[in-house]
Design an enzyme around this catalytic site. Structure first.
Site, PDB file in Angstrom:
ATOM      1  N   TYR A  28       2.231  27.763   5.684  1.00  0.00           N
ATOM      2  CA  TYR A  28       2.215  27.668   7.148  1.00  0.00           C
ATOM      3  C   TYR A  28       1.817  26.255   7.593  1.00  0.00           C
ATOM      4  CZ  TYR A  28       0.845  28.685  11.988  1.00  0.00           C
ATOM      5  OH  TYR A  28       0.718  28.666  13.351  1.00  0.00           O
ATOM      6  N   SER A  43      -0.122  23.483  14.760  1.00  0.00           N
ATOM      7  CA  SER A  43      -1.380  24.135  14.412  1.00  0.00           C
ATOM      8  C   SER A  43      -2.386  23.108  13.929  1.00  0.00           C
ATOM      9  CB  SER A  43      -1.137  25.163  13.295  1.00  0.00           C
ATOM     10  OG  SER A  43      -2.358  25.658  12.779  1.00  0.00           O
TER      11      SER A  43
END
Length: 254
Positions: free
Chosen positions: A159, A146
């Site tokens: 995350y 990400s």
């Protein structure tokens, strides 16, 4: 004698980025195995789309946080492949499956953190480990990370940290598997309009505007922006790319 059709296994391949990656990979002439966690109907629909392209496809249920299930999953996949191809091996493993967690640091519970570790790091680590004997030499591993492993946005500490761990793991995989000429690379999407995280980037106009305003190309991403990058890494054209992090974010937070 024609060349053997290569095979890619894509976790979380029933919807969103995973589905787009599966379809784009099939368009490159690979057969595809996808996994889904709960929605069999979506997975079956994706399989039919791939088969309509003339490639073989099958979907299996897998919860990537459940490492105890991996041995049985690898055996199931291997049995299917041996019956249909004469070999238990795949060529590419795409670790895509994942879920979001939006919470400020002070509110994160130990259970939430453990869950994210299991899904985004432990699951990726051990599923890859279990498949290593069954990835053909000169094959590849693609780990989906990400943009949040490069830049920080409030609420994504867990995350983003897990994805940063995956970025580093990828380098170690590339180093240790080099003798088998197995490549390992990262594809790191920016914010994408899918149902990921409850569809926040797609459905919240304020989030969407924030993303667009901080992206050089002026919009949030869509699955079609990502799947082709994953598919490219599953081809011979990418044979000399190894240990790299390819961010596909349209120039987000440059």
């Amino acid at each position: 004698m024609s060349a053997r059709t290569k095979i890619a296994l894509i976790t979380g391949g029933s919807r969103g980025l995973g589905k787009n990656s599966a379809i784009k990979t099939a368009q490159k002439g690979l057969d595809v195995i996808i996994t889904y966690r709960s929605n069999k109907e979506e997975a079956d629909a994706t399989v039919k789309e791939i088969q309509a392209l003339g490639q073989k496809a099958i979907a299996y249920q897998l919860d990537t946080r459940d490492t105890k299930s991996f041995d049985a999953f690898v055996k199931t996949v291997g049995d299917h492949l041996e019956e249909n191809t004469g070999s238990r091996n795949i060529d590419y493993l795409v670790n895509n499956a994942g879920t979001a967690l939006y919470a400020p640091i002070q509110d994160v519970t130990e259970e939430q953190l453990d869950d994210m570790v299991d899904i985004h790091f432990k699951g990726v680590f051990f599923l890859t480990q279990k498949f290593l004997p069954f990835i053909n030499n000169e094959g590849g591993i693609i780990n989906v990370s990400s943009g949040l492993a490069r830049f920080a946005l409030p609420g994504s500490s867990v995350y983003g940290s897990m994805k940063a761990a995956v970025d580093m793991l990828t380098k170690y995989q590339a180093k240790e598997l080099g003798a088998r000429r197995i490549k390992s690379n990262v594809v790191a999407p920016g914010a994408i309009e899918t149902d990921f995280g409850g569809g926040r980037t797609r459905d919240d106009e304020h989030v969407n505007a924030l993303v667009a305003g901080n992206t050089a190309l002026g919009r949030a991403g869509v699955p079609d922006d990502i799947g082709g990058v994953v598919a490219f890494l599953c081809t011979e054209d990418a044979r000399w790319i190894n240990g790299q992090r390819i961010e596909a974010s349209g120039g987000m937070f440059l």
